[in-house]
Scaffold this active site. Structure first.
Site, PDB file in Angstrom:
ATOM      1  N   SER A  36       0.857  -1.183   0.000  1.00  0.00           N
ATOM      2  CA  SER A  36       0.000   0.000   0.000  1.00  0.00           C
ATOM      3  C   SER A  36       0.889   1.227   0.000  1.00  0.00           C
ATOM      4  CB  SER A  36      -0.894   0.018   1.237  1.00  0.00           C
ATOM      5  OG  SER A  36      -1.603   1.239   1.317  1.00  0.00           O
ATOM      6  N   TYR A  50      -2.528  -1.041  10.617  1.00  0.00           N
ATOM      7  CA  TYR A  50      -2.588  -1.291   9.172  1.00  0.00           C
ATOM      8  C   TYR A  50      -1.329  -0.758   8.489  1.00  0.00           C
ATOM      9  CZ  TYR A  50      -4.065  -1.212   4.321  1.00  0.00           C
ATOM     10  OH  TYR A  50      -4.124  -1.400   2.960  1.00  0.00           O
TER      11      TYR A  50
END
Length: 160
Positions: A36, A50
């Site tokens: 990401s 995360y």
């Protein structure tokens, strides 16, 4: 949160371990991990676990790519930004600025960029100009600046 951490780190590592040895024996293969763009940031309010898990994906993929040099097996990590998938709903991110900004790439474009990069032996790919800018803002500047940029992007906005 535990399930997300297991998926992003433990399962990724276990699958890599499971499939890597046969690839090494064949002297060819490709590993494509999904990271990401947040991995380029130092953290984010309400997203710390995360972001940390995506740091792991990026670090593992880059380290693995270096370890595999010359073996015929290559590792690539794709770091997409905000994408219109079920993740947005599942992560309760529908009101985040990052997911409401125009110009997000389609899943198909991200997959095509990831596939090309993987086949061409690139270690890392960040699809999309906006995502490249975000990674740039997160990476070379003081972490305090990167933290604040991501904090703004992760703020909730009014209902659409």
């Amino acid at each position: 949160m535990t399930d997300m951490l297991k998926l992003n780190m433990l399962v990724l590592s276990q699958l890599t371990h499971l499939f890597l040895q046969p690839m090494l024996e064949r002297k060819r293969g490709r590993i494509l991990n999904v990271g990401s763009v947040v991995a380029y940031f130092s953290g984010a309010p309400n997203w710390s676990a995360y972001v940390a898990s995506k740091h792991y994906v990026l670090a593992l993929s880059k380290g693995l790519a270096r370890e595999l040099k010359g073996t015929g097996v290559m590792a690539t990590v794709v770091s997409p930004g905000a994408t219109g998938t079920d993740f947005v709903r599942t992560a309760d991110a529908t009101h985040m600025r990052a997911y409401r900004a125009p110009g997000g790439l389609s899943v198909e474009k991200i997959a095509a960029a990831a596939y090309r990069a993987c086949q061409n032996g690139k270690v890392a790919v960040i699809p999309g100009a906006f995502n490249k800018i975000l990674a740039f803002l997160g990476k070379p500047h003081p972490r305090a600046v990167a933290f604040e940029v991501f904090a703004v992007l992760s703020q909730k906005t009014e209902q659409p």
